[in-house]
Scaffold this active site. Structure first.
Site, PDB file in Angstrom:
ATOM      1  CG  ASP A  58      35.726  38.017  46.267  1.00 39.72           C
ATOM      2  OD1 ASP A  58      35.303  39.031  45.672  1.00 39.72           O
ATOM      3  OD2 ASP A  58      35.461  37.770  47.452  1.00 39.72           O
ATOM      4  NE  ARG A  78      32.999  40.001  47.330  1.00 38.94           N
ATOM      5  CZ  ARG A  78      32.545  39.350  48.397  1.00 38.94           C
ATOM      6  NH1 ARG A  78      31.429  39.757  48.981  1.00 38.94           N
ATOM      7  NH2 ARG A  78      33.206  38.315  48.881  1.00 38.94           N
TER       8      ARG A  78
END
Length: 210
Positions: free
Chosen positions: A135, A137
């Site tokens: 991930d 983000r």
């Protein structure tokens, strides 16, 4: 963290394919740290919520072209977006629409990851196989957007503890984390199972409880 400023504010009526309709105050920003075109939707009586010194309901929603626009059932993004808009409108709050497709790896890479998933990998294993993190983000821009809107305390509409962790570290006070509903289908069952196992989501399918 540098401050961002509001660039444009415009009223936009919204209508979803199931007929649900509402109105949003849509904001664009200057000075966002990553230079991307993230936008914020002020929904319901969100200004009154702030005036009462209450924490507005806020969802940082990561863009998903396939799910949000085309109704892909390989994920739960479209139903989560639809749910969030109605719940935030009812409560008075803000939807942050963040341009970080595929948990930050981009649209083409996400589709490459889909191809690997078709060979038996889960969504996180596929990202790693492509040379990305599970991930990627970063919610710094989300925190900047909230600051520009005068928001320092939020009720976070999310099942993802990493969003709470990052926003808290960025100076946003999360008064509570409000879970989203589980949008389970035959097509996304494996995807939801992977999210529950890898990302320690707070809402899990019953068949993962054992």
């Amino acid at each position: 963290m540098d401050d961002a400023t509001i660039r444009t504010e415009v009223s936009v009526p919204l209508r979803f394919p199931d007929g649900y309709a509402t109105k949003a105050e849509v904001f664009t920003f200057d000075g966002l740290v990553d230079g991307r075109e993230h936008i914020a939707f002020g929904l319901g009586e969100w200004r009154d919520t702030l005036a009462r010194d209450e924490a507005p309901l806020v969802r940082p929603h990561s863009e998903c072209l396939t799910g949000d626009v085309f109704g892909s059932e390989r994920c739960d993004c479209g139903p989560q977006l639809r749910e969030a808009v109605e719940r935030i409108t009812n409560a008075g709050g803000i939807l942050l629409y963040l341009r970080q497709e595929g948990r930050g790896i981009g649209l083409y890479a996400k589709l490459d990851a889909y191809a690997l998933q078709d060979t038996g990998m889960d969504t996180y294993e596929a990202n790693l196989a492509l040379g990305h993190a599970e991930d990627e983000r970063d919610y710094t821009a989300a925190a900047q957007m909230l600051r520009a809107l005068g928001v320092s305390r939020i009720a976070l509409l999310s099942n993802n503890p990493d969003k709470e962790k990052q926003l808290t570290e960025l100076g946003v006070t999360v008064t509570e984390r409000v879970p989203t509903r589980l949008h389970l289908s035959a097509a996304n069952a494996g995807y939801l199972a992977a999210k529950a196992r890898h990302a320690r989501r707070t809402v899990e399918p019953d068949w993962l409880a054992s």
